[in-house]
Design a protein around this motif. Structure first.
Motif: not given
Length: 254
Positions: A161-163, A109, A98-99, A104
């Motif tokens: 999306c970093s997640l 999660l 995540m960022d 996020n």
């Protein structure tokens, strides 16, 4: 104070967070993570990867509940490098990303992990709903996602999306090159892994400045896309077979 989950215990999930000059966001991020990660019911380690930051920020060895590992790159190298070196130090059976800018939502999660397990996925990536970005960034991202999806057939609407959560087997097979993080679903599918997507929350940036230069990113992504078309066709499809307990029992009895 809640007990810290000791590193001597086996780690279920390694949460890797690359960052560059996010001193204003890090304390709030760690506080939020301590609350949200506890709801997972897993042994979690937090890996903070400093990508050449020039600001100052506290470096606690843990939140009230979870250990924190701090890593430093010798010079600013980008998100892909920070993710790659974070993976190299991860101990978990699963790896999440995540960022650090608080856009996020850590509460997602749990949703991602539940869907990953329920559907037997190797990778699940977030699909940002109601993005809190500039109109230019949203439009350019939509165009890039459409072109990438057509050429690579990665079945992913929001690869930016970093997640994400993935198995450590997949994480350790990701190649180390600048721009890799934009193509993780395509790389995973090319290697024979099962990929899914899940809607997630997206929040406005509270503090600090975005590190993304849209026109520069567009040029880099276009060049990388050409290489990915070649690379995705040359991945190993097979995976190492790990005998199950029933397989071992059959071998003993035969």
């Amino acid at each position: 104070m809640a007990a810290i989950k000791e590193k001597t215990q086996s780690v279920d999930l390694s949460l890797i967070i690359p960052f560059h000059n996010e001193a204003e966001n890090i304390p709030a991020l760690l506080a939020e993570l301590d609350h949200c990660l506890d709801s997972l019911g897993l042994q979690v380690e937090i890996i903070m990867v400093n990508d050449g930051s020039t600001d100052s920020y506290p470096r606690p060895s843990s939140t009230p509940r979870f250990p924190i590992i701090w890593l430093d790159l010798t010079q600013r190298s980008g998100q892909s490098a920070a993710m790659y070196f974070g993976i190299s130090q991860a101990s978990g059976r699963y790896v999440a990303f995540m960022d650090a800018d608080l856009q996020n939502d850590p509460r997602d999660l749990k949703i991602l992990y539940s869907q990953l397990k329920a559907e037997g996925l190797d990778l699940i990536t977030g699909l940002r709903r109601d993005r809190k970005d500039s109109w230019f960034r949203k439009i350019s991202s939509r165009i890039a996602n459409t072109i990438r999806s057509l050429l690579l057939a990665d079945n992913t609407k929001d690869t930016g999306c970093s997640l994400k959560i993935m198995t450590v087997e997949l994480a350790r097979r990701l190649p180390g090159w600048n721009g890799m993080h934009r193509f993780i679903p395509a790389l995973a599918l090319a290697m024979g892994f099962k990929v899914g997507e899940c809607p997630v929350n997206h929040r406005p940036r509270r503090a600090g400045k975005s590190k993304v230069v849209s026109w520069r990113r567009a040029i880099q992504a276009t060049v990388d896309l050409v290489g990915m078309v070649w690379l995705s066709k040359r991945q190993f499809k097979g995976r190492l077979h790990v005998p199950s307990p029933s397989d071992l029992k059959k071998n003993i009895n035969s």
